[in-house]
Design a protein around this motif. Structure first.
Motif, PDB file in Angstrom:
ATOM      1  N   ILE A  66       0.863  -1.174   0.000  1.00 26.88           N
ATOM      2  CA  ILE A  66       0.000   0.000   0.000  1.00 26.88           C
ATOM      3  C   ILE A  66       0.901   1.225   0.000  1.00 26.88           C
ATOM      4  O   ILE A  66       1.806   1.345   0.822  1.00 26.88           O
ATOM      5  CB  ILE A  66      -0.929   0.029   1.231  1.00 26.88           C
ATOM      6  CG1 ILE A  66      -1.974  -1.079   1.143  1.00 26.88           C
ATOM      7  CG2 ILE A  66      -1.628   1.380   1.342  1.00 26.88           C
ATOM      8  CD1 ILE A  66      -2.923  -1.111   2.325  1.00 26.88           C
ATOM      9  N   ASP A  93      -2.196   5.155  -2.540  1.00 21.51           N
ATOM     10  CA  ASP A  93      -3.429   4.423  -2.276  1.00 21.51           C
ATOM     11  C   ASP A  93      -4.201   5.021  -1.112  1.00 21.51           C
ATOM     12  O   ASP A  93      -5.428   4.991  -1.093  1.00 21.51           O
ATOM     13  CB  ASP A  93      -3.110   2.954  -1.933  1.00 21.51           C
ATOM     14  CG  ASP A  93      -2.459   2.227  -3.089  1.00 21.51           C
ATOM     15  OD1 ASP A  93      -3.056   2.188  -4.171  1.00 21.51           O
ATOM     16  OD2 ASP A  93      -1.342   1.706  -2.909  1.00 21.51           O
ATOM     17  N   GLY A 123      -6.754   6.000  -3.591  1.00 22.72           N
ATOM     18  CA  GLY A 123      -6.441   5.100  -4.686  1.00 22.72           C
ATOM     19  C   GLY A 123      -7.620   4.299  -5.174  1.00 22.72           C
ATOM     20  O   GLY A 123      -7.489   3.490  -6.085  1.00 22.72           O
ATOM     21  N   CYS A 127      -8.155   0.145  -1.585  1.00 21.91           N
ATOM     22  CA  CYS A 127      -7.986   0.614  -0.215  1.00 21.91           C
ATOM     23  C   CYS A 127      -9.299   1.115   0.366  1.00 21.91           C
ATOM     24  O   CYS A 127      -9.298   2.027   1.188  1.00 21.91           O
ATOM     25  CB  CYS A 127      -6.939   1.723  -0.166  1.00 21.91           C
ATOM     26  SG  CYS A 127      -5.307   1.100   0.247  1.00 21.91           S
ATOM     27  N   ARG A 269      -2.151  -4.981   0.254  1.00 20.69           N
ATOM     28  CA  ARG A 269      -3.229  -4.424  -0.550  1.00 20.69           C
ATOM     29  C   ARG A 269      -4.002  -5.555  -1.223  1.00 20.69           C
ATOM     30  O   ARG A 269      -3.435  -6.349  -1.977  1.00 20.69           O
ATOM     31  CB  ARG A 269      -2.657  -3.487  -1.624  1.00 20.69           C
ATOM     32  CG  ARG A 269      -3.707  -2.824  -2.476  1.00 20.69           C
ATOM     33  CD  ARG A 269      -3.099  -1.721  -3.325  1.00 20.69           C
ATOM     34  NE  ARG A 269      -2.110  -2.221  -4.260  1.00 20.69           N
ATOM     35  CZ  ARG A 269      -1.194  -1.457  -4.840  1.00 20.69           C
ATOM     36  NH1 ARG A 269      -1.121  -0.193  -4.533  1.00 20.69           N
ATOM     37  NH2 ARG A 269      -0.354  -1.981  -5.706  1.00 20.69           N
TER      38      ARG A 269
END
Length: 371
Positions: A66, A93, A123, A127, A269
């Protein structure tokens, strides 16, 4: 508080450890933190746990990343406008924000009860924020498999209130697994490069020690600078399981705020959901103005409709007209959506502002060094 340049490279030593490190369980880690400038490059100090287990390291090696940006916007509209372009350029993100000018009112935003600590899933779908808790001085949300906390504790906050908020945050974060805690704490400690450790810094160290968190801050560059005054008050803490290949640095763009932006790569992520919608895009150079005009010349809104219904009808008709008068292009992928007002002139001015700000900071450093 301003610090002379000679203090920035000085390694602090103490005959007696501070109060928070006198507990035998923490004293070894306290020494490690105080010597953080002498540790091998890439090795980060941890608060509470001496090392990352092999199992945690293997789990961390499989983590997807991330991209996080952390910034105090100083309640400045220009700073928040510039942030829109910055997150696009950095492919961020998640934004961890203190003192935003304005917080969004959709599911991409989460804000604490004071309105001064926010999380922004800039993002998109990977996220998306969930499990949001808005506290006093901090907000918590889950982004994928990472529990993220954004904090802002004003310098005017009484010490008792500061301690209560940090304790509430720690209780909520306890046993949550992968955790990232970041924000503007307005606290000083030798452990993150300050010349002195104040009461707030000791409270923060003592409380977070029980969570086995690692301090990601590196170096001694100031994260806040106003005129000749500066300090390191913007901090980032993470679970040891998230440290493998983690990256932390102070950004190199003009922010429009008196705080520097912090950029780090961390966490896990998840894959984007297949249902996430993509907007339609066109190749403007292929516009046939005659075809566009013909498609719109006969349009009239239906009678007895509300303003919202008329607007929806117009939007559909405009989409049909664009389909008939332009070639479609592939939709913008995540992070590539253009900021409509950004142009080369603004980009050049931002670079000029950053250069001037750094020149001013260097001048102040030279004056303090001579003095």
């Amino acid at each position: 508080m301003a610090r002379s340049s000679k203090h920035r490279t000085h390694t602090h030593s103490h005959t007696h450890p501070p109060q928070w490190a006198q507990d035998s369980r923490l004293s070894k880690q306290g020494n490690l933190l105080r010597l953080r400038r002498e540790r091998p490059r890439g090795q980060r100090p941890s608060i509470g746990k001496p090392a990352v287990s092999l199992l945690e390291a293997r789990r961390g090696s499989r983590n997807k990343r991330i991209e996080v940006i952390q910034l105090n916007l100083n309640h400045c509209r220009a700073a928040q406008d510039l942030l829109l372009q910055t997150v696009r350029e950095l492919k961020s993100d998640l934004a961890i924000l203190s003192e935003p000018y304005k917080s969004g009112d959709n599911e991409s935003w989460a804000t604490d009860r004071t309105g001064k600590a926010s999380l922004w899933a800039c993002g998109g779908d990977p996220c998306k924020l969930s499990n949001v808790l808005a506290g006093d001085g901090f907000v918590r949300a889950r982004a994928g498999n990472l529990w993220v906390y954004s904090c802002y504790l004003a310098p005017s906050l009484p010490l008792e209130s500061f301690a209560r908020i940090i304790e509430e945050l720690a209780e909520d974060a306890r046993n949550r697994g992968a955790v990232l805690i970041a924000g503007d704490f307005n606290a000083w400690a030798h452990e993150w490069g300050c010349r002195v450790t104040n009461a707030r810094g000791r409270i923060l160290l003592e409380t977070l020690a029980s969570l086995d968190l690692a301090l990601l801050n590196e170096g001694s560059q100031q994260t806040f600078c106003r005129g000749s005054a500066g300090s390191i008050i913007n901090l980032t803490f993470a679970s040891p399981s998230q440290l493998r290949n983690a990256r932390w640095r102070i950004g190199d763009v003009y922010t429009g705020s008196d705080h520097e932006d912090i950029v780090c790569t961390i966490g896990e992520r998840p894959r984007p959901s297949r249902s996430s919608a993509r907007s339609k895009a066109y190749i403007v150079d292929t516009l046939n103005t005659s075809a566009l005009a013909r498609s719109l010349e006969t349009w009239e809104a239906l009678g007895d409709t509300s303003a919202n219904e008329s607007a929806n009808q117009l939007a559909l008709r405009m989409e049909e007209a664009c389909d008939r008068s332009m070639r479609q292009r592939k939709p913008f992928i995540r992070h590539h959506e253009p900021i409509v007002w950004w142009n080369a002139d603004i980009d050049r001015l931002r670079t000029t502002c950053l250069r001037a700000r750094r020149a001013e900071s260097a001048t102040h450093d030279s004056v303090r060094h001579i003095a």
